[in-house]
Motif scaffolding. Structure first.
Motif, PDB file in Angstrom:
ATOM      1  N   PRO A  61       0.823  -1.209   0.000  1.00  0.00           N
ATOM      2  CA  PRO A  61       0.000   0.000   0.000  1.00  0.00           C
ATOM      3  C   PRO A  61       0.859   1.262   0.000  1.00  0.00           C
ATOM      4  N   ASP A  80       1.126   5.347   1.180  1.00  0.00           N
ATOM      5  CA  ASP A  80       0.645   6.375   2.104  1.00  0.00           C
ATOM      6  C   ASP A  80       0.923   7.735   1.481  1.00  0.00           C
ATOM      7  N   PHE A  81      -0.057   8.625   1.546  1.00  0.00           N
ATOM      8  CA  PHE A  81       0.179   9.983   1.109  1.00  0.00           C
ATOM      9  C   PHE A  81      -0.631  10.931   1.977  1.00  0.00           C
ATOM     10  N   GLU A  82      -0.140  12.153   2.045  1.00  0.00           N
ATOM     11  CA  GLU A  82      -0.800  13.160   2.872  1.00  0.00           C
ATOM     12  C   GLU A  82      -1.471  14.188   1.978  1.00  0.00           C
ATOM     13  N   LYS A 131      -4.124  15.327   6.209  1.00  0.00           N
ATOM     14  CA  LYS A 131      -4.644  14.009   6.582  1.00  0.00           C
ATOM     15  C   LYS A 131      -3.903  12.933   5.783  1.00  0.00           C
ATOM     16  N   THR A 132      -3.537  11.821   6.445  1.00  0.00           N
ATOM     17  CA  THR A 132      -2.822  10.726   5.789  1.00  0.00           C
ATOM     18  C   THR A 132      -3.819   9.711   5.253  1.00  0.00           C
ATOM     19  N   TYR A 133      -3.609   9.317   3.998  1.00  0.00           N
ATOM     20  CA  TYR A 133      -4.444   8.310   3.341  1.00  0.00           C
ATOM     21  C   TYR A 133      -3.563   7.118   2.974  1.00  0.00           C
ATOM     22  N   THR A 134      -4.134   5.912   3.041  1.00  0.00           N
ATOM     23  CA  THR A 134      -3.414   4.687   2.686  1.00  0.00           C
ATOM     24  C   THR A 134      -4.229   3.929   1.646  1.00  0.00           C
ATOM     25  N   THR A 135      -3.568   3.537   0.555  1.00  0.00           N
ATOM     26  CA  THR A 135      -4.244   2.774  -0.502  1.00  0.00           C
ATOM     27  C   THR A 135      -4.224   1.297  -0.172  1.00  0.00           C
TER      28      THR A 135
END
Length: 175
Positions: A22, A24-26, A30-34
């Protein structure tokens, strides 16, 4: 969410199935995870006249991928002032058409055009104004009737506009 400014390029060195992520990007604090993604990388096709048919599977669904390259011709024209115009990469010759698969293969198997794209390509070592190839890729989703049993071998009769040079291989469809 989508943005034309956010891109990542991943280059795969070998033809095989890869699991990526996965990631992770901000975004806006807010941090999002694919999720993890499975990518099936097929072998690179030679840059030459030809037709190739491959079968693949994605998330339990079967697909046929039909790709074709046709040599372009130059459409260079000169005007009365000594100038000229020309399409970079050339154009597909008149009277040539890309091959397609019949969508009704046989009783119990249907194909549906899932996606298609067409563009021009030139070999990596080509000069700026070299004549290249017209390229198409067509993806067909394979649907079997609920009661279909057995297998079906793709043959020349399953094509429209089949060229004289082709390599469809030995593709068997079964549930």
């Amino acid at each position: 969410m989508s943005s034309e400014d956010f891109q990542r390029v991943i280059i795969f060195e070998k033809a095989k199935t890869y699991n990526i992520g996965p990631f992770d990007f901000e975004f806006n604090g807010k941090t999002y995870t694919t999720n993890t993604m499975e990518v099936n990388v097929l072998p690179k096709l030679p840059i030459e006249n030809g037709l190739w048919l491959r079968q693949t599977e994605f998330e339990g669904q079967h697909y046929l991928i039909l790709e074709q390259l046709i040599s372009n011709t130059s459409n260079k024209t000169e005007n009365e002032n000594g100038g000229y115009s020309e399409t970079i990469g050339g154009v597909m010759p008149e009277g040539k058409e890309f091959a397609e698969l019949n969508e009704d293969l046989t009783q119990g198997i249907q194909l549906s055009n899932y996606s298609s794209a067409t563009n021009s390509v030139t070999p990596d070592d080509a000069k700026s104004y070299s004549v290249g190839f017209s390229y198409t890729i067509k993806k067909y989703k394979i649907t079997f009737d609920e009661d279909y049993k057995g297998e079906y071998l793709i043959s020349e009769s399953d094509f429209i506009n089949l060229p004289t040079k082709f390599d469809i291989g030995n593709i068997k469809l079964n549930k």
